[in-house]
Design a protein around this motif. Structure first.
Motif, PDB file in Angstrom:
ATOM      1  N   MET A   1       5.624 -40.401  57.270  1.00 41.02           N
ATOM      2  CA  MET A   1       6.086 -41.225  55.735  1.00 41.02           C
ATOM      3  C   MET A   1       5.002 -42.639  55.493  1.00 41.02           C
ATOM      4  SD  MET A   1      10.196 -40.840  57.206  1.00 41.02           S
ATOM      5  CE  MET A   1      10.368 -41.340  56.004  1.00 41.02           C
ATOM      6  N   GLU A   2       4.537 -42.722  56.350  1.00 41.27           N
ATOM      7  CA  GLU A   2       4.424 -43.940  56.076  1.00 41.27           C
ATOM      8  C   GLU A   2       2.742 -43.228  56.050  1.00 41.27           C
ATOM      9  OE1 GLU A   2       5.043 -46.740  56.178  1.00 41.27           O
ATOM     10  OE2 GLU A   2       7.150 -46.448  56.886  1.00 41.27           O
ATOM     11  N   SER A   3       2.624 -42.551  56.210  1.00 41.08           N
ATOM     12  CA  SER A   3       0.676 -42.030  55.352  1.00 41.08           C
ATOM     13  C   SER A   3       0.640 -41.197  54.328  1.00 41.08           C
ATOM     14  CB  SER A   3       0.652 -41.361  56.644  1.00 41.08           C
ATOM     15  OG  SER A   3      -0.328 -41.525  58.045  1.00 41.08           O
ATOM     16  N   ALA A   4       2.051 -40.920  54.130  1.00 42.10           N
ATOM     17  CA  ALA A   4       2.428 -40.088  52.445  1.00 42.10           C
ATOM     18  C   ALA A   4       2.302 -41.332  51.898  1.00 42.10           C
ATOM     19  CB  ALA A   4       3.443 -39.188  52.561  1.00 42.10           C
ATOM     20  N   ARG A   5       2.898 -42.330  52.223  1.00 39.63           N
ATOM     21  CA  ARG A   5       3.161 -43.250  50.963  1.00 39.63           C
ATOM     22  C   ARG A   5       2.160 -44.248  50.968  1.00 39.63           C
ATOM     23  NH1 ARG A   5       7.898 -45.012  54.944  1.00 39.63           N
ATOM     24  NH2 ARG A   5      10.149 -43.869  53.409  1.00 39.63           N
ATOM     25  N   ILE A   6       0.987 -43.984  52.011  1.00 39.16           N
ATOM     26  CA  ILE A   6      -0.290 -45.007  51.636  1.00 39.16           C
ATOM     27  C   ILE A   6      -1.336 -44.109  50.675  1.00 39.16           C
ATOM     28  CG2 ILE A   6      -2.019 -45.285  52.558  1.00 39.16           C
ATOM     29  CD1 ILE A   6      -0.932 -46.482  55.188  1.00 39.16           C
ATOM     30  N   ASP A   7      -0.533 -43.432  50.938  1.00 34.78           N
ATOM     31  CA  ASP A   7      -1.023 -41.717  50.097  1.00 34.78           C
ATOM     32  C   ASP A   7      -1.031 -41.760  48.699  1.00 34.78           C
ATOM     33  OD1 ASP A   7      -3.087 -41.734  51.743  1.00 34.78           O
ATOM     34  OD2 ASP A   7      -2.102 -39.618  52.308  1.00 34.78           O
ATOM     35  N   GLY A   8       0.207 -43.063  48.492  1.00 38.14           N
ATOM     36  CA  GLY A   8       0.979 -42.495  46.779  1.00 38.14           C
ATOM     37  C   GLY A   8       1.966 -41.463  46.994  1.00 38.14           C
ATOM     38  N   CYS A   9       2.575 -41.258  47.362  1.00 36.98           N
ATOM     39  CA  CYS A   9       4.027 -39.945  46.886  1.00 36.98           C
ATOM     40  C   CYS A   9       4.793 -40.548  46.942  1.00 36.98           C
ATOM     41  CB  CYS A   9       3.707 -39.231  48.724  1.00 36.98           C
ATOM     42  SG  CYS A   9       4.327 -37.500  48.600  1.00 36.98           S
ATOM     43  N   SER A  10       5.897 -39.981  46.855  1.00 32.38           N
ATOM     44  CA  SER A  10       6.984 -40.299  46.499  1.00 32.38           C
ATOM     45  C   SER A  10       7.582 -39.644  47.190  1.00 32.38           C
ATOM     46  CB  SER A  10       7.620 -39.519  45.117  1.00 32.38           C
ATOM     47  OG  SER A  10       7.796 -38.562  45.040  1.00 32.38           O
ATOM     48  N   GLU A  11       9.438 -40.219  47.876  1.00 33.44           N
ATOM     49  CA  GLU A  11      10.465 -40.367  48.501  1.00 33.44           C
ATOM     50  C   GLU A  11      10.321 -38.494  48.540  1.00 33.44           C
ATOM     51  OE1 GLU A  11      10.804 -42.403  51.216  1.00 33.44           O
ATOM     52  OE2 GLU A  11       9.535 -43.434  49.936  1.00 33.44           O
ATOM     53  N   TYR A  12      10.656 -37.899  47.511  1.00 32.51           N
ATOM     54  CA  TYR A  12      11.150 -36.622  46.887  1.00 32.51           C
ATOM     55  C   TYR A  12       9.838 -35.961  47.761  1.00 32.51           C
ATOM     56  CZ  TYR A  12      14.777 -38.385  44.701  1.00 32.51           C
ATOM     57  OH  TYR A  12      16.067 -39.045  44.744  1.00 32.51           O
ATOM     58  N   GLY A  13       8.578 -36.603  47.123  1.00 30.82           N
ATOM     59  CA  GLY A  13       7.239 -35.794  47.667  1.00 30.82           C
ATOM     60  C   GLY A  13       7.375 -36.314  48.713  1.00 30.82           C
ATOM     61  N   ILE A  14       7.916 -36.644  50.124  1.00 31.67           N
ATOM     62  CA  ILE A  14       7.125 -36.809  51.233  1.00 31.67           C
ATOM     63  C   ILE A  14       7.995 -35.778  52.235  1.00 31.67           C
ATOM     64  CG2 ILE A  14       8.312 -38.723  53.030  1.00 31.67           C
ATOM     65  CD1 ILE A  14       6.798 -41.093  51.346  1.00 31.67           C
ATOM     66  N   TYR A  15       9.564 -35.955  51.452  1.00 32.11           N
ATOM     67  CA  TYR A  15      10.826 -35.304  52.320  1.00 32.11           C
ATOM     68  C   TYR A  15      10.176 -33.264  52.145  1.00 32.11           C
ATOM     69  CZ  TYR A  15      14.727 -32.607  52.022  1.00 32.11           C
ATOM     70  OH  TYR A  15      15.289 -31.144  52.997  1.00 32.11           O
ATOM     71  N   LEU A  16       9.715 -32.756  50.608  1.00 29.08           N
ATOM     72  CA  LEU A  16       9.991 -32.175  50.165  1.00 29.08           C
ATOM     73  C   LEU A  16       8.355 -31.358  51.061  1.00 29.08           C
ATOM     74  CD1 LEU A  16      10.478 -31.804  46.265  1.00 29.08           C
ATOM     75  CD2 LEU A  16      12.044 -30.647  48.133  1.00 29.08           C
ATOM     76  N   ARG A  17       7.662 -32.105  50.003  1.00 25.18           N
ATOM     77  CA  ARG A  17       5.654 -32.149  51.174  1.00 25.18           C
ATOM     78  C   ARG A  17       5.598 -31.964  52.486  1.00 25.18           C
ATOM     79  NH1 ARG A  17       2.541 -34.327  45.753  1.00 25.18           N
ATOM     80  NH2 ARG A  17       3.352 -32.725  44.246  1.00 25.18           N
TER      81      ARG A  17
END
Length: 278
Positions: free
Chosen positions: A171-187
């Motif tokens: 989750m932290e890595s995805a946030r650093i890459d600019g992914c939204s919370e919905y994107g973190i969940y779905l992707r």
């Protein structure tokens, strides 16, 4: 393996085999009965005996040709169960995921409420649910059957237990890459939860497919009935359509078997992991 271990292994295999035969015997007797004439069923009932000279496919031919509303009921059950599975997995997994990975005010209170609702029998909730469906004008509608089932407490609890063990570093890595919370969940997180999705798809699908009481309360028209309700209407004081009833019951089992075979790869692992994490 030692001789003692081999003996124990064979005993366990034989024991499990006997249990499996006992479990499958009702399905075998149902299939055999579906090949027997209606008059024979009335005389002897459903048994494991095989009268070879009386077996035929006439009941299935009659069901396909003169099944009446049977295929309408079949379509209704497929549609309702399919929508219930998809919507329940989507919404319940999101709620369970949020309760597992986020910290917010009232989090524990919401989880306690989920557990409390989980302990309340559905029969107690039917009256307020029926009043709500009446107020919304959804009686005798697919939505009246589907909506109360799409956020199931048992599914929320299961997904929460599974999501607790997901690696938070992703989750932290995805946030650093600019992914939204919905994107973190779905992707990112949802693909890791595939075993839990498979397990709950089977359980929710089986529950929806076999659901009798709630559809009986909210559905009125014969063309809106699901299979459990429709098949029950074939037994009346004025005549029993056993040929369609038994053959139709056999056909009713097929979607459940297909659903389990499709998701069996993940079923056991999903149940095991979701049941012990927390």
């Amino acid at each position: 393996m030692t001789k003692k271990e081999k003996i124990i292994s064979w005993i366990l295999v034989i024991f499990v085999g006997v249990i499996a035969l006992l479990a499958i015997s009702p399905l075998v007797s149902l299939f055999i009965s579906s090949l027997r004439p209606s008059a024979e069923l009335i005389r002897n009932g459903i048994t494991l005996s095989i009268p070879w000279n009386e077996l035929s496919m006439k009941n299935y031919v009659n069901m396909f040709q003169n099944g009446g509303n049977y295929w309408t009921w079949y379509f209704n059950s497929l549609l309702i169960s399919g929508l219930t599975i998809v919507l329940s997995l989507f919404f319940s997994s999101m709620v369970g995921y949020a309760l597992a990975v986020y910290k917010f005010k009232g989090q524990q209170l919401i989880f306690i409420l989920v557990l409390l609702i989980l302990m309340v029998p559905f029969e107690i909730l039917m009256l307020p649910l029926y009043q709500l469906m009446t107020t919304l004008g959804m009686i005798d509608n697919y939505l009246a059957v589907i909506l109360p089932m799409i956020v199931a407490p048992v599914a929320i609890f299961f997904f929460r237990q599974y999501a607790i063990g997901l690696p938070k570093e992703l989750m932290e890595s995805a946030r650093i890459d600019g992914c939204s919370e919905y994107g973190i969940y779905l992707r990112v997180m949802a693909p890791l939860m595939l075993p839990s999705f498979a397990a709950m798809a089977i359980l929710q699908g089986l529950g929806s497919w076999n659901n009798f009481l709630w559809p009986l309360v909210v559905l009125r028209s014969n063309t809106m009935f699901t299979l459990p309700i429709g098949l029950s209407t074939l037994l009346t004081p004025y005549g029993n359509n056993y040929d369609v009833l038994i053959a139709g019951s056999v056909m009713t089992v097929l979607p459940v078997i297909i659903l389990f075979l499709f998701f069996q790869r993940y079923f056991i692992s999903g149940l095991a992991v979701g049941g012990v994490k927390g």
